[in-house]
Design a protein around this motif. Structure first.
Motif, PDB file in Angstrom:
ATOM      1  N   MET A 228      20.684   1.414 -25.845  1.00 32.96           N
ATOM      2  CA  MET A 228      19.518   0.586 -25.026  1.00 32.96           C
ATOM      3  C   MET A 228      18.116   0.898 -25.743  1.00 32.96           C
ATOM      4  N   ARG A 229      17.295  -0.017 -26.186  1.00 32.27           N
ATOM      5  CA  ARG A 229      16.079   0.498 -26.824  1.00 32.27           C
ATOM      6  C   ARG A 229      14.733   0.440 -25.617  1.00 32.27           C
ATOM      7  N   GLN A 230      15.082  -0.595 -24.767  1.00 31.56           N
ATOM      8  CA  GLN A 230      14.030  -1.028 -23.729  1.00 31.56           C
ATOM      9  C   GLN A 230      14.318  -0.073 -22.558  1.00 31.56           C
TER      10      GLN A 230
ATOM     11  N   ALA B 105      18.724   8.219 -20.037  1.00 30.73           N
ATOM     12  CA  ALA B 105      18.938   8.017 -21.673  1.00 30.73           C
ATOM     13  C   ALA B 105      18.950   9.799 -22.140  1.00 30.73           C
ATOM     14  N   VAL B 106      17.710  10.428 -21.573  1.00 30.64           N
ATOM     15  CA  VAL B 106      17.646  11.821 -22.324  1.00 30.64           C
ATOM     16  C   VAL B 106      18.793  12.554 -21.968  1.00 30.64           C
ATOM     17  N   LEU B 107      19.348  12.364 -20.892  1.00 28.77           N
ATOM     18  CA  LEU B 107      20.717  13.266 -20.512  1.00 28.77           C
ATOM     19  C   LEU B 107      21.870  13.033 -21.382  1.00 28.77           C
ATOM     20  N   ALA B 108      21.846  11.612 -21.811  1.00 27.36           N
ATOM     21  CA  ALA B 108      23.148  11.110 -22.429  1.00 27.36           C
ATOM     22  C   ALA B 108      23.032  11.654 -23.956  1.00 27.36           C
ATOM     23  N   ARG B 109      21.631  12.132 -24.406  1.00 32.38           N
ATOM     24  CA  ARG B 109      21.528  12.729 -25.450  1.00 32.38           C
ATOM     25  C   ARG B 109      22.380  14.152 -25.826  1.00 32.38           C
ATOM     26  N   LEU B 110      22.499  14.785 -24.577  1.00 33.94           N
ATOM     27  CA  LEU B 110      23.285  16.194 -24.653  1.00 33.94           C
ATOM     28  C   LEU B 110      24.701  15.878 -24.936  1.00 33.94           C
ATOM     29  N   LYS B 111      25.270  14.772 -25.170  1.00 32.45           N
ATOM     30  CA  LYS B 111      26.678  14.428 -25.116  1.00 32.45           C
ATOM     31  C   LYS B 111      27.381  15.416 -26.220  1.00 32.45           C
ATOM     32  N   ASP B 112      26.567  15.825 -27.128  1.00 28.82           N
ATOM     33  CA  ASP B 112      27.602  16.403 -28.164  1.00 28.82           C
ATOM     34  C   ASP B 112      27.257  18.180 -28.119  1.00 28.82           C
TER      35      ASP B 112
END
Ligand code: BEZ
Ligand code: FE
Length: 305
Positions: free
Chosen positions: A1-3, A12-19
């Motif tokens: 999602m961009r918006q 969205a910030v937390l999702a970037r910790l997935k790896d």
């Protein structure tokens, strides 16, 4: 999602910790991001205020060098250091309680024999004090061969390592004897202020707080088979016991310094008349279940400065 919106940004910030592979690091970063975002929401942080915050943190970093650790001081005055001590060093009933290490511990202080005079060569004179006691386990058994690493500010409220000359002064290591007893001569500690010539000093002034610490002697006590304790001994009656700038006071660590007027006792101990006497036992908990990070190593000590 961009918006991204206010409601979806944190996720969205937390999702970037997935790896992230290290689960502990992932847990810490997740919580940190959540709390930082919640803090900004809570106070409705303005851009000017956040920029002030960034300027402050930059100044804290710039104040640090190999002798001065302004971030530790910041953590201390915000009570975070004590919070971390409480989390990591719960002591069983009867054991000497832990408190902050502070920035002035030095690894490798000189070793002194039983009854040694740690005031020899002192550049500032104080009230002569005989400190004696026993290192015991929590069941009362004396512990022979324990190491007691002590340090305190000089009578002018300044630690030896805060000065350019930086010779060891009022610090050293003593060992308990076969009966668990230890003794040494020092000066009665006096209250003093934490350093206020940097950004943390500005912060204290802005919070309308004083920088004072109640008089204390620091000690790290260790013995094989027992949990190391990083502690203080505070002076009963000190005016700052209720408002320590770094929140390190515990009732069980407040001690009485008695005046001894007996010339006979003074002579026996090689002390002047009158002198002060602190009788203080350290009580250690057995090692079972100790985490490795509970022990101070040379590397930690260097990092702490
Ligand atoms: C100290 O007791 O040495 C100390 C502890 C925290 C901050 C500054 C000094
Ligand atoms: Fe201190």
């Amino acid at each position: 999602m961009r918006q991204l919106t206010k409601d979806t940004l944190t996720g969205a910030v937390l999702a970037r910790l997935k790896d992230v592979k290290d689960p502990r690091f992932k847990q810490i970063m997740t919580s940190l991001i959540q709390h930082l975002h919640a803090f900004a929401d809570d106070v409705k942080l303005t851009e000017e205020e956040w920029f002030e915050g960034i300027k402050f943190l930059t100044a804290v970093g710039k104040k640090c060098d190999d002798k001065r650790q302004e971030f530790i001081l910041l953590s201390d005055v915000l009570g975070l250091s004590m919070r971390v001590v409480e989390i990591n060093h719960p002591m069983p009933e009867g054991a000497t309680e832990s408190t902050v290490l502070g920035p002035f511990f030095v690894h490798g202080a000189p070793e002194f024999p039983f009854g040694a005079d740690m005031t020899r060569g002192a550049t500032v004179q104080g009230e002569p004090t005989w400190v004696a006691g026993t290192v015991k386990s929590i069941d009362g058994k004396p512990i022979a061969g324990a190491t007691i690493d002590v340090w305190q500010a000089k009578a002018d409220g300044i630690y030896d390592i805060q000065e350019p000359r930086a010779e060891f002064e009022l610090r050293g290591r003593v060992k308990s004897d076969a009966k668990g007893n230890y003794a040494f001569r020092t000066f009665k500690p006096k209250f003093y202020g934490v350093p206020t010539d940097g950004p943390v000093g500005d912060l204290l002034r802005q919070m309308e707080r004083h920088p004072m610490r109640p008089a204390h002697m620091h000690a790290i006590v260790s013995a094989p088979g027992y949990r190391q304790v990083i502690t203080h001994v505070f002076v009963e009656g000190d005016p700052y016991l209720e408002s320590d700038a770094v929140f390190a006071v515990k009732d069980s660590l407040i001690a009485k310094y008695r005046q001894v007027d007996s010339a006979e006792e003074a002579k026996k101990l090689g002390m002047p008349t009158p002198f002060l006497r602190l009788d203080w036992d350290f009580r250690l908990a057995p090692e079972a279940g100790v985490k490795a990070r509970a022990t101070i190593s040379a590397a930690d000590a260097t990092a702490a400065r």
